[in-house]
Design an enzyme around this catalytic site. Structure first.
Site, PDB file in Angstrom:
ATOM      1  N   SER A 125       0.827  -1.201   0.000  1.00 21.35           N
ATOM      2  CA  SER A 125       0.000   0.000   0.000  1.00 21.35           C
ATOM      3  C   SER A 125       0.869   1.262   0.000  1.00 21.35           C
ATOM      4  O   SER A 125       1.894   1.327   0.664  1.00 21.35           O
ATOM      5  CB  SER A 125      -0.887  -0.012   1.248  1.00 21.35           C
TER       6      SER A 125
ATOM      7  N   GLY B  81       7.629  -2.622  -1.573  1.00 21.02           N
ATOM      8  CA  GLY B  81       7.163  -1.237  -1.514  1.00 21.02           C
ATOM      9  C   GLY B  81       8.095  -0.263  -2.187  1.00 21.02           C
ATOM     10  O   GLY B  81       7.958   0.032  -3.378  1.00 21.02           O
ATOM     11  N   THR B  82       9.094   0.190  -1.441  1.00 27.15           N
ATOM     12  CA  THR B  82       9.997   1.226  -1.951  1.00 27.15           C
ATOM     13  C   THR B  82      10.614   0.850  -3.302  1.00 27.15           C
ATOM     14  O   THR B  82      10.799   1.709  -4.160  1.00 27.15           O
ATOM     15  CB  THR B  82      11.091   1.501  -0.899  1.00 27.15           C
TER      16      THR B  82
ATOM     17  N   ASN C  34       9.398   9.070   4.466  1.00 23.90           N
ATOM     18  CA  ASN C  34       8.247   9.720   3.852  1.00 23.90           C
ATOM     19  C   ASN C  34       7.255  10.127   4.910  1.00 23.90           C
ATOM     20  O   ASN C  34       7.107   9.470   5.943  1.00 23.90           O
ATOM     21  CB  ASN C  34       7.579   8.803   2.815  1.00 23.90           C
TER      22      ASN C  34
ATOM     23  N   LYS D 180      -3.689   2.040  -2.033  1.00 23.29           N
ATOM     24  CA  LYS D 180      -3.332   3.162  -1.148  1.00 23.29           C
ATOM     25  C   LYS D 180      -4.353   3.305  -0.020  1.00 23.29           C
ATOM     26  O   LYS D 180      -5.559   3.197  -0.258  1.00 23.29           O
ATOM     27  CB  LYS D 180      -3.293   4.440  -2.003  1.00 23.29           C
TER      28      LYS D 180
ATOM     29  N   LEU E 119      -1.134  10.206   4.225  1.00 25.45           N
ATOM     30  CA  LEU E 119      -2.312   9.450   3.779  1.00 25.45           C
ATOM     31  C   LEU E 119      -3.182  10.189   2.763  1.00 25.45           C
ATOM     32  O   LEU E 119      -4.403  10.086   2.789  1.00 25.45           O
ATOM     33  CB  LEU E 119      -3.177   9.036   4.989  1.00 25.45           C
TER      34      LEU E 119
ATOM     35  N   CYS F 117       0.250   3.965  10.675  1.00 28.37           N
ATOM     36  CA  CYS F 117       0.840   5.067   9.915  1.00 28.37           C
ATOM     37  C   CYS F 117       1.473   6.055  10.871  1.00 28.37           C
ATOM     38  O   CYS F 117       0.797   6.583  11.750  1.00 28.37           O
ATOM     39  CB  CYS F 117      -0.202   5.781   9.056  1.00 28.37           C
TER      40      CYS F 117
ATOM     41  N   ILE G 270       3.805  11.325   3.775  1.00 23.81           N
ATOM     42  CA  ILE G 270       2.835  11.719   2.754  1.00 23.81           C
ATOM     43  C   ILE G 270       1.550  12.217   3.445  1.00 23.81           C
ATOM     44  O   ILE G 270       0.896  13.137   2.960  1.00 23.81           O
ATOM     45  CB  ILE G 270       2.502  10.520   1.819  1.00 23.81           C
TER      46      ILE G 270
ATOM     47  N   ASN H 219       5.145  -2.043   9.075  1.00 27.30           N
ATOM     48  CA  ASN H 219       4.989  -0.705   8.502  1.00 27.30           C
ATOM     49  C   ASN H 219       6.336   0.012   8.683  1.00 27.30           C
ATOM     50  O   ASN H 219       7.293  -0.579   9.178  1.00 27.30           O
ATOM     51  CB  ASN H 219       3.842   0.026   9.214  1.00 27.30           C
TER      52      ASN H 219
END
Lengths: 251, 303
Positions: free
Chosen positions: B21, B265-266, B69, B45, B73, B130, B71, B192
């Site tokens: 995600s 992910g990355t 990061n 996402k 959400l 998160c 971001i 996470n």
């Protein structure tokens, strides 16, 4: 958008800190529009981890040109590339400059390495009158490669107009008063902010802006720029990097 | 013929490769580079009930073999997701896992209740970890009771498998995995991002506006492996391993320490074809090691 393994043709030093990299990448060369960029993996190692975004400077046959300054580890490694080295490139990315529409004079205003996308833009502006305002800190850092009808400004007055490139444009703007002009700007944020103010409600103006980014194609969401209507953010990579001057708020 | 399929509780995947995600958006951009139908699935996402515009710039910065990061959400919200994103996702012929991030327990439940009606969604991944939002996120992720309650209440409104995405920013991650299991959760995904920061020494300012962000990339892989192993040795629950996977070797390592599947992910930012390449690598590895079923790798560690 695709990834290609290109081959370095040459790396030329344009001045103390600026390089011109030519790579053979036929698929890219035919696909690129002026103002678009590519995301380059400078090494296979995990450091630097991310690709580095670069404006496409020029294309000639199968060859794609990138112009860059050494700014950090990524560009330092790029500046050591040798003829024949392979380079993993992702592109073409973003939306380029809009060269369509009704204007007689294209005024290109660039600060520092911000002039990088201009040579390809100039190639696509055939038939228009072109003026290129090039700004730099001093004459040693000026970049004139691929520019046309150059008007130089240096912060220290060592060459051309003594002052910044936006002030120089303003002092010359009255000569263009009866003509339909379109401005194309690219450079550091303070310069673009000043240009945005000058252009406000007066000139048709497109700005190419820079941002740190991870992916370059819209999935990391790492490169926001504020929308001028207050409705959130654009992504520099996907919605830009070229915006109409009145679309964005430059911080 | 090597059997690449894996089972995450009730959820069957054609292979163990999932895209994490926040690194695939809603599938459309990355689909230009790679054939998503070849993958085990994608995790969309993080969605919240209402759209979120995300954090102001700078949102990201690179660190040694990793990136930070924050971001925030940024997402289109449940309504737009259903109307504009689901039609595309439906056509992908891959398993769609829908990630939800909310600022209250009620919001998690409401999002799940609405989204569970969408046939295109095979399972939910609940993001309780998160690190980049003020409300929700880690506030839940390092509170055992909150994780228990979210798991229980989300499960009550859906028949689809529920995966809880755990935070590494806790002292005993296995306790969180256990509470997920005790409250009916089908699986956990771990980890996470790790909370981190970076400062500019010349301006003395943080390199990202949010001050702290989530660290990802190869830099966090050893931490992630240790967390997956800890869960694997202490709790009987399927684990989806995440954290710095760059290639098939990293992926195998995660399976050996206990993961039934894994998310990348990355690496998607750098090599959007990495998922497909990893599948090829896994097949070669299995051939070399005479493994007929890739699921036999899970928790096959020799300690």
């Amino acid at each position: 958008m695709f990834t290609v393994l290109s081959t370095v043709e040459s790396l030329e030093r344009l001045n103390k800190n600026t390089f011109l990299l030519k790579v053979k990448a036929p698929q890219l060369a035919t696909a690129i529009k002026p103002g678009q960029f590519c995301n380059i993996k400078v090494s296979d190692a995990d450091y630097p981890l991310l690709r580095r975004p670069f404006s496409v400077c020029y294309t000639d046959g199968d060859t794609v040109y990138f112009m860059f300054d050494i700014q950090g580890e990524g560009t330092r490694i790029l500046a050591e590339k040798k003829t024949g080295d392979q380079l993993d490139i992702l592109g073409p990315l973003g939306n380029g400059f809009n060269t369509e529409g009704d204007f007689e004079v294209a005024v290109l205003i660039g600060g520092g390495i911000g002039v990088a996308p201009f040579p390809l833009l100039i190639k696509h502006l055939e038939g228009k009158e072109i003026l290129t305002f090039v700004g730099a800190r001093n004459s040693e850092q000026l970049i004139k490669w691929g520019m046309r009808n150059i008007l130089v400004a240096t912060d220290d007055g060592s060459e051309g107009f003594n002052g910044n490139v936006i002030a120089y444009f303003q002092s010359e703007a009255n000569k263009l008063e009866n003509k339909k002009i379109r401005i194309f700007g690219c450079g550091p944020n303070p310069m673009l902010k000043a240009l945005q103010k000058v252009a406000e409600k007066k000139y048709d103006c497109q700005l190419s802006i820079e941002s740190a980014m991870a992916c370059g194609f819209g999935i990391c969401q790492g490169c926001p720029v504020k929308k001028s209507d207050g409705m959130g953010y654009y992504l520099v990579c996907k919605d830009g990097p070229v915006f109409n001057s009145d679309q964005i708020v430059i911080e | 013929m090597i059997d690449l399929s894996v089972q995450i509780g009730r959820l069957k995947l054609k292979n163990p490769v999932l895209l994490a995600s926040g690194t695939v958006g809603y599938g459309n951009e990355i689909a230009e580079f790679t054939d998503l139908s070849k993958l085990g699935g994608i995790v969309t996402k993080s969605l919240s009930l209402k759209p979120r515009i995300g954090n102001p710039p700078q949102r990201i910065c690179e660190t040694a073999s990793g990136m930070l990061n924050a971001i925030g959400l940024a997402n289109v919200g449940v309504e737009v997701f259903i109307k504009e994103k689901i039609p595309f996702l439906k056509k992908l012929n891959t398993t769609i896992i829908c990630n939800i991030a909310a600022s209250s327990i009620e919001e998690y439940v409401e999002c799940t209740r609405i989204l569970t009606q969408e046939d295109a969604i095979a399972a939910f991944e609940i993001n309780v970890s998160c690190p980049n939002v003020k409300e929700g996120g880690l506030e839940f992720g390092n509170n055992l009771q909150a994780v228990a309650k979210i798991t229980e209440k989300v499960k009550a409104v859906t028949d689809k498998p529920v995966i809880i995405k755990l935070s590494p920013n806790v002292s005993r991650i296995s306790e969180f995995a256990k509470i997920v299991k005790d409250n009916g959760g089908d699986a956990v995904s771990a980890i996470n991002t790790l909370v981190g920061t970076a400062f500019d020494i010349w301006t003395r300012k943080p390199k990202i506006k949010n001050i702290t962000g989530g660290l990802s990339g190869p830099a966090i892989k050893p931490v992630a492996l240790a967390k997956v192993l800890e869960i694997s040795r202490n709790v009987e629950i399927p684990i989806i391993g995440i954290g710095g996977i760059m290639n098939w070797k990293d992926a195998v390592e995660f399976m050996i320490v206990g993961a039934s599947a894994f998310q990348i992910g990355t690496v998607n930012f750098i090599n959007p074809k990495a998922g497909e390449e990893i599948i090829d690598g896994l097949i070669e590895y299995c051939k070399k090691m005479s493994i007929n079923r890739i699921s036999d790798l899970t928790a096959s560690y020799e300690i």
